[in-house]
Design a protein around this motif. Structure first.
Motif, mmCIF file in Angstrom:
data_model
loop_
_atom_site.group_PDB
_atom_site.id
_atom_site.type_symbol
_atom_site.label_atom_id
_atom_site.label_comp_id
_atom_site.label_asym_id
_atom_site.label_seq_id
_atom_site.Cartn_x
_atom_site.Cartn_y
_atom_site.Cartn_z
ATOM 1 N N SER A 28 8.724 13.270 -1.521
ATOM 2 C CA SER A 28 9.307 12.498 -1.086
ATOM 3 C C SER A 28 7.940 10.621 -1.403
ATOM 4 C CB SER A 28 9.323 11.940 0.276
ATOM 5 O OG SER A 28 10.501 12.567 0.283
ATOM 6 N N ARG A 29 6.689 11.290 -1.615
ATOM 7 C CA ARG A 29 5.746 10.696 -1.179
ATOM 8 C C ARG A 29 5.422 10.311 -3.016
ATOM 9 N NH1 ARG A 29 -1.230 11.888 -1.622
ATOM 10 N NH2 ARG A 29 -1.327 9.534 -1.963
ATOM 11 N N ARG A 30 5.662 11.201 -3.661
ATOM 12 C CA ARG A 30 6.163 10.522 -5.501
ATOM 13 C C ARG A 30 7.121 9.399 -5.711
ATOM 14 N NH1 ARG A 30 4.267 16.637 -6.259
ATOM 15 N NH2 ARG A 30 6.740 16.965 -6.372
ATOM 16 N N SER A 31 7.870 10.139 -5.316
ATOM 17 C CA SER A 31 9.237 8.967 -4.785
ATOM 18 C C SER A 31 9.127 7.909 -4.464
ATOM 19 C CB SER A 31 10.596 9.989 -4.099
ATOM 20 O OG SER A 31 10.658 10.773 -4.499
ATOM 21 N N ARG A 32 8.133 7.858 -3.434
ATOM 22 C CA ARG A 32 8.241 6.615 -2.993
ATOM 23 C C ARG A 32 6.909 5.534 -3.635
ATOM 24 N NH1 ARG A 32 6.933 8.987 2.226
ATOM 25 N NH2 ARG A 32 5.133 8.965 2.037
ATOM 26 N N PRO B 206 1.112 -1.463 0.362
ATOM 27 C CA PRO B 206 0.240 0.201 0.126
ATOM 28 C C PRO B 206 0.748 1.353 0.570
ATOM 29 C CG PRO B 206 -0.075 -0.749 2.096
ATOM 30 C CD PRO B 206 0.849 -2.025 1.734
ATOM 31 N N VAL B 207 0.250 2.011 -0.351
ATOM 32 C CA VAL B 207 0.671 3.544 -1.073
ATOM 33 C C VAL B 207 0.469 4.388 0.489
ATOM 34 C CG1 VAL B 207 1.190 5.408 -1.843
ATOM 35 C CG2 VAL B 207 1.540 3.241 -3.242
ATOM 36 N N ALA B 208 1.883 4.288 1.058
ATOM 37 C CA ALA B 208 1.208 5.613 2.669
ATOM 38 C C ALA B 208 0.180 7.020 1.766
ATOM 39 C CB ALA B 208 2.182 6.272 3.287
ATOM 40 N N ILE B 209 -0.989 7.149 3.059
ATOM 41 C CA ILE B 209 -1.945 8.621 2.545
ATOM 42 C C ILE B 209 -0.570 9.985 2.902
ATOM 43 C CG2 ILE B 209 -3.659 9.188 3.108
ATOM 44 C CD1 ILE B 209 -5.415 7.092 1.913
ATOM 45 N N ALA B 210 -0.551 9.517 4.245
ATOM 46 C CA ALA B 210 -0.173 10.862 4.961
ATOM 47 C C ALA B 210 1.263 10.543 5.194
ATOM 48 C CB ALA B 210 -0.839 10.685 6.097
ATOM 49 N N PRO B 211 1.854 11.396 5.170
ATOM 50 C CA PRO B 211 3.761 11.105 5.675
ATOM 51 C C PRO B 211 3.988 10.836 7.191
ATOM 52 C CG PRO B 211 3.779 12.903 5.565
ATOM 53 C CD PRO B 211 2.061 12.461 5.119
ATOM 54 N N SER B 212 4.794 9.495 7.245
ATOM 55 C CA SER B 212 5.474 9.549 8.629
ATOM 56 C C SER B 212 4.769 10.721 9.800
ATOM 57 C CB SER B 212 6.207 8.403 9.063
ATOM 58 O OG SER B 212 7.230 8.800 8.862
ATOM 59 N N PRO C 294 2.869 -0.658 -13.204
ATOM 60 C CA PRO C 294 1.854 0.543 -12.837
ATOM 61 C C PRO C 294 1.137 0.059 -11.199
ATOM 62 C CG PRO C 294 1.787 1.370 -15.079
ATOM 63 C CD PRO C 294 2.151 -0.168 -14.667
ATOM 64 N N ARG C 295 0.889 0.851 -10.449
ATOM 65 C CA ARG C 295 0.197 0.284 -9.409
ATOM 66 C C ARG C 295 -1.606 -0.127 -9.960
ATOM 67 N NH1 ARG C 295 -1.326 -0.281 -3.825
ATOM 68 N NH2 ARG C 295 -2.568 1.323 -3.327
ATOM 69 N N LYS C 296 -2.334 -0.356 -9.595
ATOM 70 C CA LYS C 296 -3.443 -0.613 -10.653
ATOM 71 C C LYS C 296 -4.485 -0.641 -9.041
ATOM 72 C CE LYS C 296 -3.357 -3.554 -13.956
ATOM 73 N NZ LYS C 296 -3.958 -5.101 -14.102
#
Length: 177
Positions: free
Chosen positions: A159-163, A6-12, A174-176
């Motif tokens: 950072s989110r785009r990179s992850r 899963p892609v994190a919605i919010a940063p830690s 690509p992630r579905k």
């Protein structure tokens, strides 16, 4: 079942703290802390004030004898303390995040009751006057906070785009959703 993580919605919290320290210098941190203190305090005071006015919740007006203690008094006291630190304190103390936060908190306590300081009692609690003040000050404070945090927010977005790109690349497609 997908093998995609899963892609994190919010940063830690650690990501936010790192961005805060690495993207903002001492002056920018002070500006952010001041705006955050102002915004958080203004919002909190509005909620408490409306609950007192409606007679709901645990909050009540604070009085000594027959004199109501308005919250601008606490703001003036807080800004007096911040001013003393700014004038007499060493650089390390003056640049402490707590001083910047205290400044924003004190200023919000004063600004929230500014109409009372100008003796505009009817404007302060008239529905249109109060709503206008709340929205105006609220929008300015949110805008100021966001603007002060912009370098930090941009880093967190990168950072989110990179992850997300890394996860997509590792999985070969690509992630579905």
């Amino acid at each position: 079942m997908s093998n995609h993580s899963p892609v994190a919605i919010a940063p830690s919290i650690q990501d936010v703290h790192t961005a805060y320290l690495e993207e903002l210098g001492p002056r920018e941190r002070a500006a952010l802390m001041s705006w955050a203190g102002f915004t958080g305090t203004f919002a909190t005071v509005r909620v408490i004030t409306y609950s007192i006015r409606e007679g709901k919740g645990p909050f009540r007006n604070l009085s000594v004898g027959n004199a109501h203690l308005h919250h601008y008094m606490w703001g003036i006291g807080l800004l007096t303390g911040v001013g003393a630190v700014a004038v007499h304190g060493p650089d390390g103390t003056r640049r402490h995040p707590g001083v910047a936060l205290s400044y924003g908190v004190g200023l919000a306590l004063i600004v929230d009751e500014f109409a009372l300081l100008l003796d505009l009692k009817d404007v302060y609690w008239s529905r249109q006057g109060r709503l206008s003040l709340d929205l105006g000050i609220g929008l300015v404070s949110l805008g100021g906070t966001a603007f002060a945090a912009l370098p930090m927010l941009q880093r967190l977005a990168r950072s989110r785009r990179s992850r997300t790109a890394l996860r997509s690349g590792l999985n070969g497609s690509p992630r579905k959703s």
